[in-house]
Design a protein around this motif. Structure first.
Motif, mmCIF file in Angstrom:
data_model
loop_
_atom_site.group_PDB
_atom_site.id
_atom_site.type_symbol
_atom_site.label_atom_id
_atom_site.label_comp_id
_atom_site.label_asym_id
_atom_site.label_seq_id
_atom_site.Cartn_x
_atom_site.Cartn_y
_atom_site.Cartn_z
ATOM 1 N N TRP A 116 0.822 -1.203 0.000
ATOM 2 C CA TRP A 116 0.000 0.000 0.000
ATOM 3 C C TRP A 116 0.865 1.265 0.000
ATOM 4 O O TRP A 116 0.579 2.218 -0.734
ATOM 5 N N LEU A 133 -3.859 -0.528 14.018
ATOM 6 C CA LEU A 133 -5.140 -0.542 13.318
ATOM 7 C C LEU A 133 -5.731 -1.953 13.296
ATOM 8 O O LEU A 133 -5.018 -2.932 13.066
ATOM 9 N N ARG A 150 -9.983 -5.570 9.161
ATOM 10 C CA ARG A 150 -11.379 -5.658 8.763
ATOM 11 C C ARG A 150 -11.476 -6.581 7.551
ATOM 12 O O ARG A 150 -10.546 -6.673 6.751
ATOM 13 N N GLN A 158 -14.166 -8.193 4.452
ATOM 14 C CA GLN A 158 -15.418 -8.013 3.739
ATOM 15 C C GLN A 158 -15.410 -8.895 2.505
ATOM 16 O O GLN A 158 -14.367 -9.415 2.102
ATOM 17 N N GLY A 189 -8.378 -5.571 4.933
ATOM 18 C CA GLY A 189 -7.810 -4.246 5.125
ATOM 19 C C GLY A 189 -7.554 -4.009 6.605
ATOM 20 O O GLY A 189 -7.910 -4.831 7.450
ATOM 21 N N GLY A 210 -7.937 -0.869 9.560
ATOM 22 C CA GLY A 210 -8.425 0.465 9.837
ATOM 23 C C GLY A 210 -9.107 1.046 8.619
ATOM 24 O O GLY A 210 -9.955 0.398 7.992
ATOM 25 N N ASP A 211 -8.719 2.276 8.260
ATOM 26 C CA ASP A 211 -9.308 2.919 7.083
ATOM 27 C C ASP A 211 -8.430 2.788 5.840
ATOM 28 O O ASP A 211 -8.666 3.457 4.835
ATOM 29 N N LEU A 212 -7.408 1.908 5.906
ATOM 30 C CA LEU A 212 -6.569 1.669 4.728
ATOM 31 C C LEU A 212 -7.359 0.865 3.698
ATOM 32 O O LEU A 212 -8.312 0.157 4.045
ATOM 33 N N PRO A 213 -6.999 0.931 2.417
ATOM 34 C CA PRO A 213 -7.723 0.173 1.398
ATOM 35 C C PRO A 213 -7.680 -1.329 1.673
ATOM 36 O O PRO A 213 -6.704 -1.853 2.227
#
Length: 209
Positions: free
Chosen positions: A104, A153, A156, A158, A167, A169-172
């Protein structure tokens, strides 16, 4: 088709059914289960090891929709207890997650990750240049990796169009079939051991502290 429970579970032990057990090379046996917690070799990550009913699992490989567990002794058809080696799983998850971060960070400088090798002692990410590429230096990677890992982080997960994405945290999030740490603090220190150009590609080598 083997149900891959490691896609959605961090469990290291559980039960499954032995569907078949056939002799393989060098005295090993190829065991197919209806479901598995063992990650097979692939996606730049080594296979899990452990045991089935106390019998050592030497390696795990995927063959199409099947996952084969190569054991040191035969197993009967029927229920079986799975036990994944915790130390190896944790090690592989740390290397794989660290590799995702490097991929990333390269993207933020216009580099496109095209190949990844997350094996302990052999970590490297290969990039090709994008249209707006910028210099990618070890100092930048060290600083950003330390910042992200200190932020701890959370992972997550999906599903997008039936594909599992991972991913932090809010990283891609990226499509990935590998295993990963629950939070980035588990990765620990990452050292960038090499940044070099080879045949128009940038190779970033890394190691865990």
């Amino acid at each position: 088709m083997t149900e891959r429970r490691y896609y959605y579970s961090d469990d290291l032990q559980g039960q499954a059914q032995v569907l078949s057990c056939e002799p393989a090379e060098a005295g090993a046996y190829a065991v197919e289960l209806d479901a598995t917690l063992f990650h097979p070799q692939g996606g730049g990550q080594p296979a899990d090891v452990g045991a089935l009913n106390g019998v050592a699992v030497l390696r795990v490989q995927q063959q199409g929709d099947r996952v084969l567990h190569y054991t040191a002794a035969p197993l009967p058809i029927g229920p079986v207890n799975m036990q994944v080696d915790e130390a190896q799983r944790r090690l592989h998850a740390r290397w794989h997650s660290g590799g995702h971060l490097i991929g990333w960070l390269g993207e933020t400088r216009g580099w496109r990750p095209v190949k990844a090798h997350h094996w302990p002692g052999e970590g490297r990410i290969t990039f090709t240049p994008g249209p707006d590429v910028q210099t990618l230096e070890a100092a930048f990677l060290h600083a950003e990796l330390a910042r992200l890992i200190a932020a701890d982080l959370p992972r997550r997960q999906q599903a997008v169009d039936g594909m599992r994405q991972i991913g932090f945290g809010d990283l891609p999030a990226y499509g990935c079939g590998g295993t990963h740490v629950a939070t980035l603090g588990e990765v620990g220190a990452i050292a960038i051991t090499g940044v070099k150009m080879k045949k128009g590609q940038l190779i970033v080598q890394y190691a865990l502290g």
